[in-house]
Design a protein around this motif. Structure first.
Motif, PDB file in Angstrom:
ATOM      1  N   UNK A 160       3.652 -18.824   0.319  1.00 29.45           N
ATOM      2  CA  UNK A 160       2.826 -17.735  -0.203  1.00 29.45           C
ATOM      3  C   UNK A 160       3.714 -16.678  -0.848  1.00 29.45           C
ATOM      4  N   UNK A 161       4.859 -16.381  -0.223  1.00 27.82           N
ATOM      5  CA  UNK A 161       5.800 -15.414  -0.800  1.00 27.82           C
ATOM      6  C   UNK A 161       6.356 -15.920  -2.125  1.00 27.82           C
ATOM      7  N   UNK A 162       6.518 -17.228  -2.225  1.00 29.14           N
ATOM      8  CA  UNK A 162       7.026 -17.827  -3.458  1.00 29.14           C
ATOM      9  C   UNK A 162       5.984 -17.769  -4.558  1.00 29.14           C
ATOM     10  N   UNK A 163       4.700 -17.882  -4.170  1.00 31.19           N
ATOM     11  CA  UNK A 163       3.631 -18.007  -5.152  1.00 31.19           C
ATOM     12  C   UNK A 163       3.092 -16.669  -5.643  1.00 31.19           C
ATOM     13  N   UNK A 164       3.501 -15.562  -4.982  1.00 27.06           N
ATOM     14  CA  UNK A 164       3.008 -14.251  -5.393  1.00 27.06           C
ATOM     15  C   UNK A 164       4.166 -13.387  -5.826  1.00 27.06           C
ATOM     16  N   UNK A 165       3.899 -12.482  -6.747  1.00 29.25           N
ATOM     17  CA  UNK A 165       4.962 -11.634  -7.275  1.00 29.25           C
ATOM     18  C   UNK A 165       5.280 -10.506  -6.306  1.00 29.25           C
ATOM     19  N   UNK A 166       6.574 -10.201  -6.197  1.00 31.74           N
ATOM     20  CA  UNK A 166       6.976  -9.055  -5.384  1.00 31.74           C
ATOM     21  C   UNK A 166       6.601  -7.753  -6.047  1.00 31.74           C
ATOM     22  N   UNK A 167       6.535  -6.713  -5.248  1.00 28.04           N
ATOM     23  CA  UNK A 167       6.184  -5.395  -5.763  1.00 28.04           C
ATOM     24  C   UNK A 167       7.413  -4.765  -6.385  1.00 28.04           C
ATOM     25  N   UNK A 168       7.229  -4.137  -7.519  1.00 27.48           N
ATOM     26  CA  UNK A 168       8.344  -3.424  -8.160  1.00 27.48           C
ATOM     27  C   UNK A 168       7.973  -1.957  -8.282  1.00 27.48           C
ATOM     28  N   UNK A 169       8.978  -1.132  -8.373  1.00 27.57           N
ATOM     29  CA  UNK A 169       8.741   0.320  -8.452  1.00 27.57           C
ATOM     30  C   UNK A 169       8.323   0.706  -9.853  1.00 27.57           C
TER      31      UNK A 169
ATOM     32  N   UNK B  28      10.769   2.617   8.830  1.00 26.48           N
ATOM     33  CA  UNK B  28       9.916   3.804   8.840  1.00 26.48           C
ATOM     34  C   UNK B  28       8.777   3.674   7.837  1.00 26.48           C
ATOM     35  N   UNK B  29       7.597   4.088   8.259  1.00 25.24           N
ATOM     36  CA  UNK B  29       6.443   4.026   7.373  1.00 25.24           C
ATOM     37  C   UNK B  29       6.345   5.302   6.551  1.00 25.24           C
ATOM     38  N   UNK B  30       5.502   5.257   5.540  1.00 29.30           N
ATOM     39  CA  UNK B  30       5.323   6.434   4.704  1.00 29.30           C
ATOM     40  C   UNK B  30       6.418   6.626   3.685  1.00 29.30           C
ATOM     41  N   UNK B  31       7.239   5.585   3.456  1.00 29.79           N
ATOM     42  CA  UNK B  31       8.311   5.664   2.457  1.00 29.79           C
ATOM     43  C   UNK B  31       8.082   4.578   1.406  1.00 29.79           C
ATOM     44  N   UNK B  32       7.370   4.926   0.322  1.00 25.17           N
ATOM     45  CA  UNK B  32       6.966   3.930  -0.668  1.00 25.17           C
ATOM     46  C   UNK B  32       8.091   3.073  -1.215  1.00 25.17           C
TER      47      UNK B  32
ATOM     48  N   UNK C 206       0.815  -1.203   0.000  1.00 27.90           N
ATOM     49  CA  UNK C 206       0.000   0.000   0.000  1.00 27.90           C
ATOM     50  C   UNK C 206       0.852   1.257   0.000  1.00 27.90           C
ATOM     51  N   UNK C 207       2.117   1.119   0.414  1.00 30.22           N
ATOM     52  CA  UNK C 207       2.974   2.291   0.480  1.00 30.22           C
ATOM     53  C   UNK C 207       3.760   2.512  -0.816  1.00 30.22           C
ATOM     54  N   UNK C 208       3.651   1.583  -1.747  1.00 30.77           N
ATOM     55  CA  UNK C 208       4.457   1.683  -2.950  1.00 30.77           C
ATOM     56  C   UNK C 208       3.884   2.705  -3.916  1.00 30.77           C
ATOM     57  N   UNK C 209       4.712   3.148  -4.820  1.00 29.18           N
ATOM     58  CA  UNK C 209       4.288   4.161  -5.773  1.00 29.18           C
ATOM     59  C   UNK C 209       5.037   5.458  -5.527  1.00 29.18           C
ATOM     60  N   UNK C 210       4.957   6.374  -6.438  1.00 27.53           N
ATOM     61  CA  UNK C 210       5.630   7.648  -6.255  1.00 27.53           C
ATOM     62  C   UNK C 210       6.981   7.650  -6.944  1.00 27.53           C
ATOM     63  N   UNK C 211       7.536   8.825  -7.078  1.00 30.70           N
ATOM     64  CA  UNK C 211       8.792   8.974  -7.807  1.00 30.70           C
ATOM     65  C   UNK C 211       9.916   9.387  -6.864  1.00 30.70           C
ATOM     66  N   UNK C 212      11.149   9.082  -7.266  1.00 31.31           N
ATOM     67  CA  UNK C 212      12.308   9.506  -6.510  1.00 31.31           C
ATOM     68  C   UNK C 212      12.572   8.645  -5.291  1.00 31.31           C
ATOM     69  N   UNK C 213      13.742   8.849  -4.709  1.00 34.13           N
ATOM     70  CA  UNK C 213      14.132   8.085  -3.535  1.00 34.13           C
ATOM     71  C   UNK C 213      13.406   8.601  -2.301  1.00 34.13           C
ATOM     72  N   UNK C 214      12.973   7.673  -1.462  1.00 35.10           N
ATOM     73  CA  UNK C 214      12.378   8.047  -0.183  1.00 35.10           C
ATOM     74  C   UNK C 214      13.486   8.592   0.711  1.00 35.10           C
ATOM     75  N   UNK C 215      13.135   9.324   1.783  1.00 39.75           N
ATOM     76  CA  UNK C 215      14.168   9.942   2.629  1.00 39.75           C
ATOM     77  C   UNK C 215      15.232   8.968   3.127  1.00 39.75           C
ATOM     78  N   UNK C 216      14.812   7.777   3.579  1.00 40.54           N
ATOM     79  CA  UNK C 216      15.786   6.815   4.092  1.00 40.54           C
ATOM     80  C   UNK C 216      16.747   6.372   2.993  1.00 40.54           C
ATOM     81  N   UNK C 217      16.210   6.040   1.830  1.00 39.22           N
ATOM     82  CA  UNK C 217      17.064   5.596   0.731  1.00 39.22           C
ATOM     83  C   UNK C 217      17.969   6.726   0.240  1.00 39.22           C
ATOM     84  N   UNK C 218      17.457   7.942   0.227  1.00 34.19           N
ATOM     85  CA  UNK C 218      18.269   9.074  -0.200  1.00 34.19           C
ATOM     86  C   UNK C 218      19.450   9.274   0.744  1.00 34.19           C
TER      87      UNK C 218
END
Length: 308
Positions: free
Chosen positions: A299-308, A244-248, A27-39
């Motif tokens: 279940x993790x094996x059977x479902x696709x991971x989220x990509x940016x 940290x939450x809020x970082x897609x 639910x947090x995925x989406x958006x452009x650019x690096x999140x604060x932690x990754x930056x």
């Protein structure tokens, strides 16, 4: 590995939690650019991992006082994926000691980027922080001396129970106390090792925490002939890596790591390394994976991971 700086639960409940945690990250995925932690990681070339000193086999110290464990190895896999995301294959890890009481503030105050311990992912905590997909499930039980006549929570009437400050087990014992009108003397200690020592010293009749942590402490102290884990589960505690939450983008990286481990079938061997085989410190827990957790990994094996 990179260079560094510094029991039975309902299957439906387990799978539900696994789906909920994964959905929360998605639910947090989406958006452009690096999140604060990754930056900040890209800028400093360092990832700060929070570790626990006495939560074997999840996060603890080896004979050379270096942080090791199941949770830390999962975090190191996340660091590798962060390196891909920020285009830096030589990220360094700095380990930061945290406790049950200060681990959430450490995340919120940017002291650590990932908390790699034995943290229960629940709705209350999810208001402040985010969690990885499910990595383990435990529940509150009691550690008592082998000679003790305590075999269930109802045998604790009027007795002293120690819990580690800042854990979900503390609330679980208050709930049990109220439910059965036990008149418990519930005391807190700063970490699991201190809680364990209170029972050793006779200052508490029982230590209440997650069953797997109790087994780990008993084995580490070679005290199988002195203490036992007893009683029914007094809580249900699904574990996750905290960040940290809020970082897609960060959420997507964490989830993608788990899906890659699942699709490569690395999760069960990793579990066996820390829970079944002999630990680097010499002990052996010999706790086979439960069918419910194994199914959650599938279940993790059977479902696709989220990509940016």
């Amino acid at each position: 590995m990179r260079q560094t700086l510094g029991r039975s639960v309902p299957a439906c409940g387990l799978l539900l939690v696994a789906c909920l945690l994964t959905t929360a990250a998605s639910a947090q995925t989406g958006g452009e650019g690096l999140s604060p932690t990754l930056a900040n990681i890209k800028k400093t070339h360092v990832v700060h991992l929070g570790y626990r000193e006495a939560s074997p086999p999840f996060s603890f110290l080896d004979q050379a006082n270096r942080p090791i464990g199941y949770s830390l190895e999962l975090c190191e896999a996340i660091v590798d994926e962060i390196g891909v995301e920020v285009d830096d294959a030589n990220l360094k890890i700095e380990y930061v000691k945290v406790t049950s009481d200060d681990r959430i503030p450490a995340v919120l105050q940017n002291k650590i980027d990932l908390e790699c311990g034995s943290t229960t992912a629940n709705a209350e905590r999810a208001k402040q922080v985010a969690f990885s997909p499910l990595m383990f499930v435990a529940g509150t039980k009691l550690m008592v001396p082998k000679a003790s006549n305590i075999s269930a929570a109802t045998d604790l009437k009027g007795k002293t129970v120690v819990v580690t400050k800042g854990t979900t087990n503390e609330q679980a014992m208050h709930n049990v106390d109220k439910k059965f009108s036990l008149g418990l003397n519930i005391v807190t200690a700063g970490d699991h090792e201190q809680s364990y020592q209170m029972v050793v010293d006779g200052k508490a009749d029982a230590f209440a925490t997650d069953d797997i942590l109790l087994y780990g402490l008993i084995v580490r102290h070679k005290a199988q002939d002195k203490f036992k884990v007893t009683g029914d589960y007094l809580s249900y505690d699904p574990y996750g890596i905290m960040f940290r939450k809020g970082e897609p983008q960060l959420a997507a990286v964490v989830e993608r790591t788990f899906h890659k481990l699942g699709s490569n079938r690395d999760l069960i061997p990793l579990y066996n390394k820390w829970f079944v085989a002999r630990l680097p410190t010499g002990e052996k827990l010999n706790v086979p994976i439960s069918p419910q957790l194994e199914e959650a990994f599938h279940v993790l094996n059977d479902t696709e991971g989220t990509s940016n």
